[in-house]
Scaffold this motif. Structure first.
Motif, PDB file in Angstrom:
ATOM      1  N   LYS A 223       0.812  -1.404  -0.020  1.00  0.00           N
ATOM      2  CA  LYS A 223       0.110  -0.039   0.000  1.00  0.00           C
ATOM      3  C   LYS A 223       0.961   1.215  -0.151  1.00  0.00           C
ATOM      4  O   LYS A 223       2.169   1.033   0.385  1.00  0.00           O
ATOM      5  CB  LYS A 223      -1.024   0.148   1.033  1.00  0.00           C
ATOM      6  N   LEU A 224       0.303   2.308  -0.510  1.00  0.00           N
ATOM      7  CA  LEU A 224       1.169   3.675  -0.341  1.00  0.00           C
ATOM      8  C   LEU A 224       0.765   4.039   1.055  1.00  0.00           C
ATOM      9  O   LEU A 224      -0.261   4.240   1.658  1.00  0.00           O
ATOM     10  CB  LEU A 224       0.408   4.606  -1.328  1.00  0.00           C
ATOM     11  N   GLY A 225       2.106   4.688   1.862  1.00  0.00           N
ATOM     12  CA  GLY A 225       1.955   4.775   3.193  1.00  0.00           C
ATOM     13  C   GLY A 225       1.552   6.118   3.533  1.00  0.00           C
ATOM     14  O   GLY A 225       1.667   6.462   4.877  1.00  0.00           O
ATOM     15  N   VAL A 226       1.275   7.158   2.373  1.00  0.00           N
ATOM     16  CA  VAL A 226       1.194   8.580   2.927  1.00  0.00           C
ATOM     17  C   VAL A 226      -0.294   8.877   2.229  1.00  0.00           C
ATOM     18  O   VAL A 226      -0.624   8.485   1.112  1.00  0.00           O
ATOM     19  CB  VAL A 226       2.017   9.430   2.236  1.00  0.00           C
ATOM     20  N   PRO A 227      -1.011   9.617   2.874  1.00  0.00           N
ATOM     21  CA  PRO A 227      -2.468  10.301   2.165  1.00  0.00           C
ATOM     22  C   PRO A 227      -2.176  11.250   1.064  1.00  0.00           C
ATOM     23  O   PRO A 227      -1.046  11.860   1.119  1.00  0.00           O
ATOM     24  CB  PRO A 227      -3.058  10.830   3.544  1.00  0.00           C
ATOM     25  N   CYS A 228      -3.142  11.404   0.501  1.00  0.00           N
ATOM     26  CA  CYS A 228      -3.497  12.434  -0.647  1.00  0.00           C
ATOM     27  C   CYS A 228      -3.532  13.718   0.007  1.00  0.00           C
ATOM     28  O   CYS A 228      -4.322  13.766   0.788  1.00  0.00           O
ATOM     29  CB  CYS A 228      -4.296  12.157  -1.497  1.00  0.00           C
ATOM     30  N   ASP A 229      -2.784  14.803  -0.554  1.00  0.00           N
ATOM     31  CA  ASP A 229      -3.034  16.017  -0.069  1.00  0.00           C
ATOM     32  C   ASP A 229      -4.282  16.711  -0.645  1.00  0.00           C
ATOM     33  O   ASP A 229      -4.527  16.622  -1.580  1.00  0.00           O
ATOM     34  CB  ASP A 229      -1.884  16.773  -0.381  1.00  0.00           C
ATOM     35  N   ASP A 230      -5.173  17.340   0.262  1.00  0.00           N
ATOM     36  CA  ASP A 230      -6.375  17.922  -0.165  1.00  0.00           C
ATOM     37  C   ASP A 230      -6.079  19.190  -0.750  1.00  0.00           C
ATOM     38  O   ASP A 230      -5.153  19.779  -0.448  1.00  0.00           O
ATOM     39  CB  ASP A 230      -7.211  18.119   0.996  1.00  0.00           C
TER      40      ASP A 230
END
Length: 230
Positions: A223-230
């Motif tokens: 999985k990608l370990g960082v969230p998408c920036d809003d």
């Protein structure tokens, strides 16, 4: 560009639609049955679904996909009656195309549905993750980590883009293999995912201050370990 799953029991139609979609830049998955459609749906961004399938009703396939995935569905079928249209739209189909059809028009409808369903993001197709640590531009196929450009192979970029499509979502090796290569068989292609991940991590971790971005979920996948920036 998207991964489009074409589900139809007629080989000529599958390959005709697939060739037009590939010409438009999409990656294409082909299925001739409901069972194959459900198996491949985990790796797709959009499904073109015929209602007249040999093993189960197309509407049942649409219903099951809708219960498990947030994926646009375009129904493509010779059943152009009002009752069938209403049934499909009530299940949440995003568009309905009757046979005979224009392949060019169908590709245009795919583009329109993808535009409507795409999340809001910065102009130009660029996405930012982890407060700017990772930046992916799908249109230019460019990646920057902590402000540093990172050169990638096609497979490495496609893998990262797949993980970034749903940050935090765990993808199995099989799902990633289907998504980036359209492979249904396990074995070498699934094992190659591990090699791509290894190379991807090495490149992503090179710039100073860059945290590990691609995480392993033991016994499941990545999985990608960082969230998408809003």
């Amino acid at each position: 560009m998207a991964v489009v799953l074409v589900v139809d029991d007629e080989p000529k139609i599958r390959h005709l639609v697939g060739s037009y979609l590939e010409r438009d830049g999409h990656t294409v998955l082909l299925a001739s049955s409901g069972a194959a459609a459900l198996e491949l749906s985990v790796g797709a961004d959009l499904m073109i679904l015929d209602l007249g399938l040999p093993d189960r009703a197309g509407l049942d396939v649409a219903r099951q996909v809708r219960e498990n995935l947030d994926m646009p569905i375009i129904i493509l079928t010779a059943r152009a009656g009002e009752a069938d249209r209403i049934a499909g739209l009530r299940l949440g189909a995003d568009d309905y195309v009757g046979k005979p059809f224009s392949p060019g028009e169908l590709v245009a409808r795919v583009a329109a549905v993808l535009r409507r369903s795409a999340p809001e993001g910065p102009a130009g197709g660029a996405r930012s993750f982890g407060e700017g640590i990772l930046r992916i531009d799908d249109q230019r196929r460019e990646v920057c980590v902590d402000g540093h450009p990172v050169a990638m192979t096609r497979s490495e970029f496609d893998l990262l883009s797949a993980l970034a499509a749903r940050p935090g979502r765990v993808w199995s090796r099989r799902e990633l293999a289907i998504r980036i290569r359209g492979e249904r068989d396990g074995g070498a292609e699934e094992r190659a995912i591990d090699a791509h991940v290894k190379n991807l991590r090495r490149k992503l971790d090179d710039p100073p201050a860059a945290a590990r971005l691609v995480l392993t979920v033991t016994g499941v996948g990545y999985k990608l370990g960082v969230p998408c920036d809003d």
